[in-house]
Design an enzyme around this catalytic site. Structure first.
Site, short mmCIF file in Angstrom:
data_model
loop_
_atom_site.label_atom_id
_atom_site.label_comp_id
_atom_site.label_asym_id
_atom_site.label_seq_id
_atom_site.Cartn_x
_atom_site.Cartn_y
_atom_site.Cartn_z
N GLU A 44 0.88 -1.16 0.00
CA GLU A 44 0.00 0.00 0.00
C GLU A 44 0.92 1.23 0.00
OE1 GLU A 44 -2.69 0.45 3.35
OE2 GLU A 44 -3.42 2.34 2.52
N ARG A 268 5.60 -12.61 9.41
CA ARG A 268 6.18 -11.27 9.26
C ARG A 268 7.57 -11.27 9.86
NH1 ARG A 268 2.27 -7.25 8.46
NH2 ARG A 268 3.67 -5.51 8.83
N LYS A 278 4.80 0.86 9.23
CA LYS A 278 4.83 2.13 8.50
C LYS A 278 4.17 3.25 9.30
CE LYS A 278 3.30 0.17 4.72
NZ LYS A 278 2.71 -0.03 3.39
P1 ATP Z 1 2.98 -2.02 7.80
O1 ATP Z 1 2.25 -2.54 8.99
O2 ATP Z 1 4.42 -1.78 8.05
O3 ATP Z 1 2.29 -0.85 7.16
P2 ATP Z 1 1.74 -3.64 5.85
O4 ATP Z 1 1.61 -5.11 5.92
O5 ATP Z 1 0.53 -2.82 6.10
O6 ATP Z 1 2.93 -3.21 6.76
P3 ATP Z 1 1.81 -3.44 3.02
O7 ATP Z 1 2.21 -2.28 2.20
O8 ATP Z 1 0.38 -3.80 3.04
O9 ATP Z 1 2.34 -3.19 4.48
O10 ATP Z 1 2.71 -4.71 2.67
C1 ATP Z 1 3.01 -5.18 1.39
C2 ATP Z 1 3.42 -6.61 1.51
O11 ATP Z 1 4.55 -6.75 2.35
C3 ATP Z 1 2.31 -7.44 2.12
O12 ATP Z 1 2.21 -8.65 1.42
C4 ATP Z 1 2.77 -7.64 3.54
O13 ATP Z 1 2.23 -8.81 4.05
C5 ATP Z 1 4.29 -7.66 3.38
N1 ATP Z 1 4.94 -7.24 4.61
C6 ATP Z 1 4.74 -6.10 5.31
N2 ATP Z 1 5.47 -6.08 6.43
C7 ATP Z 1 6.16 -7.23 6.46
C8 ATP Z 1 7.09 -7.82 7.38
N3 ATP Z 1 7.46 -7.21 8.50
N4 ATP Z 1 7.61 -9.03 7.07
C9 ATP Z 1 7.26 -9.66 5.93
N5 ATP Z 1 6.39 -9.17 5.04
C10 ATP Z 1 5.84 -7.98 5.29
MG MG Z 2 -1.10 -2.07 5.47
#
Ligand code: ATP
Ligand code: MG
Length: 574
Positions: A44, A268, A278
């Protein structure tokens, strides 16, 4: 404690467990999707990518590369209030920098019309309805894990009325939050995600790509699976928190009768002393705790790039940690170990003095300069050598001199002889002090027969120290970093406090007047160096002509190697 499934941090170790890869292998063997492998990385664009995303990127692109498949970069941009083009651009750059080229770059917002049409299709099939409950009321009706939900009073509207209201939602007739489109599934489902989840909300907000074309936006759950389906994704790999969403993912695909990707969840990445969210990283940027998303203390890809980490080191780290079905926490030392290993192979060596103390060689000719040959990289002869000027007055580290040496101290002290790296052997003869009694100069004599640090008579010295010629030194700012947080798990706020209370007050120490050997005057931003005996450093973009700025990437002390050694010796970890 480290996750029990952590692989041993050594290159010869067997390939770490990757159950996702095993699923893909089995699917290829069974001929599913005719052996085709199509993955995607779906961020995102609401912030910069961090090292956790690197794990997902390496996994998704890695599978496509290994199995001759394809991997898309897809922006999951359904939330206009939090998303920006700046983030889109940084994400594209970061994926490329990590070494991966997407087979296609897509945006979920490109599918808004198709998603709308699919919503209409579900209304026509009696599987979706417009609900007039407020978001608070929807929450109250949802029930709990132990109690079923209550049906919305609007659940049994006629198909005609639903079609009319949904069309008018899209046309902008209703204010934000007054209505939603929900799918009609099961308010008694044990899975809360299946209790008539919201598909669309009204949001009169400008989107970074579609502008004001839409005032209703699809929810993540109504967008993600269908976007995967449109792109014919075979393996939709996401993190464990989406496991509970899989039944809904599959429900939409089944009800719409479209191509069925398989969702697979993995753990994760969590790293000690590091925050990977983020939302919280954005708070650090907005509150000025760090200088920006690319502050070298940030765990963002742009931060660690500026810090001097290499894409190779990050990829090695990601392959060593593997993937699993349970969340754990990985030692930061494992990441540092990977970068040290890589920089040891590729960094250009140089001499730099961070805490300068003058060393005067009394018997060395006043106006003489000799060029000493220094090896650029003992790991790789192709780096060649350079010449470093040597003269009568040098800078050495304050730590390399003691007027009264403690036991076991073999560096410079009155009467003792040490080797100056690539230079001569010198013996300390005395000191000069200021009025406050502080040592301002150390005096010594050199042995002209020991040029290059050789001892023709075979006499031994126990210590070799680095130095920089005072007359030739380049002044630089050097930034020494430590972890941004001082606790292993910075997500957990201290009792009665806030997660920001976990910040490390000395995460940045600036050395304003380091003395560097003159070859470093021309070092270009991004250049990777090992300052001998000090650590790995890179040139920062804040450098100006004549005044370079260096970041310490990581020190030389390899905590992980030590832990590993003591583990091997059966002592366990301290
Ligand atoms: P954040 O909580 O940091 O915003 P998010 O999961 O909301 O992380 P996205 O932009 O939705 O962030 O993530 C894009 C991809 O990266 C998704 O498939 C998510 O599952 C993966 N991802 C995000 N954070 C991690 C992590 N700490 N380890 C492994 N994969 C991750
Ligand atoms: Mg997210």
């Amino acid at each position: 404690m480290a996750h029990p499934e952590n692989p041993a941090p050594n290159a010869e170790a067997p390939r770490p467990s990757n159950f996702v890869r095993d699923i893909v292998l089995a699917d290829i063997a069974s001929g599913k999707h005719a052996g085709r492998v199509q993955t995607r990385f779906p961020p995102e664009p609401n912030g910069y990518l961090h090292i956790g995303h690197a794990k997902s990127i390496c996994l998704n692109f890695g599978l496509a590369i290994e199995f001759n498949g394809k991997c898309n970069l897809r922006f999951d941009d359904t939330n206009p209030c939090k998303e920006e083009s700046e983030y889109v651009e940084s994400i594209i750059e970061d994926v490329r920098w990590l070494g991966f080229t997407p087979d296609a770059v897509y945006y979920a917002s490109d599918y808004f019309q198709q998603l709308y049409d699919w919503a209409v299709q579900l209304i026509q099939a009696g599987k979706a309805y417009v609900c007039d409950l407020t978001s608070e009321e929807v929450r109250q009706h949802r029930g709990t894990l132990t109690e079923p939900g209550k049906e919305s009073p609007w659940r049994n509207r006629s198909i005609e009325e639903n079609l009319d209201l949904f069309t008018r939602m899209k046309a902008g007739e209703f204010p934000d939050g007054t209505r939603t489109l929900r799918s009609k599934i099961d308010m008694a489902s044990p899975n809360l995600n299946m209790r008539d989840p919201v598909m669309y909300r009204i949001l009169h907000a400008s989107h970074h790509r579609t502008g004001d074309a839409w005032c209703i936006y699809p929810m993540y759950d109504f967008t993600h699976g269908q976007s995967d389906s449109i792109e014919q994704i075979t393996h939709s790999i996401c993190t464990l928190e989406f496991e509970d969403h899989r039944p809904l993912y599959d429900w939409y695909i089944r009800e719409l009768g479209i191509f069925p990707p398989q969702q697979i969840e993995f753990d994760r990445l969590n790293l000690t002393y590091t925050l990977l969210s983020k939302r919280r990283l954005l708070a650090l940027v907005q509150q000025g705790v760090v200088s920006g998303w690319d502050d070298p203390r940030m765990p963002t890809i742009s931060g660690i790039r500026r810090r001097g980490y290499t894409p190779e080191a990050i990829r090695t780290f990601c392959s060593r940690i593997g993937v699993s079905k349970t969340n754990g926490i990985i030692e930061l030392g494992l990441l540092e170990h990977a970068v040290r290993e890589d920089l040891n192979r590729r960094a250009h060596r140089a001499m730099a003095v961070l805490k300068p103390l003058k060393l005067v060689i009394d018997n060395y000719p006043e106006d003489q300069t000799e060029m000493m040959e220094a090896v650029n990289n003992p790991e790789d002869a192709s780096y060649g050598s350079r010449e470093v000027p040597f003269s009568r007055v040098l800078y050495i580290e304050q730590d390399d001199f003691r007027e009264e040496p403690p036991k076991g101290y073999f560096r410079l002290y009155p009467g003792n002889e040490v080797r100056l790296r690539y230079g001569y052997l010198v013996r300390c003869t005395g000191v000069a002090k200021n009025d406050a009694g502080e040592v301002v100069e150390v005096h010594c004599t050199y042995d002209p027969a020991t040029k290059g640090g050789n001892t023709p008579d075979g006499r031994k010295v126990k210590s070799t120290i680095h130095w920089v010629s005072a007359a030739h030194a380049v002044e630089a700012e050097v930034r020494l970093y430590d972890t941004l947080f001082q606790v292993e798990n910075p997500n957990e706020a201290p009792e009665g406090g806030d997660w920001m209370d976990n910040l490390n007050p000395s995460s940045l120490v600036t050395v304003p007047d380091a003395k560097l050997e003159p070859s470093l005057a021309a070092a270009a931003p991004g250049g990777l160096y090992q300052f001998e005996r000090l650590g790995y450093f890179c040139v920062d973009k804040d450098s100006t002509p004549g005044r370079p700025v260096f970041n310490r990437t990581v020190g030389l002390r390899d905590t992980w190697a030590k832990i590993e050694k003591s583990q091997k010796a059966g002592k366990g970890k301290s």
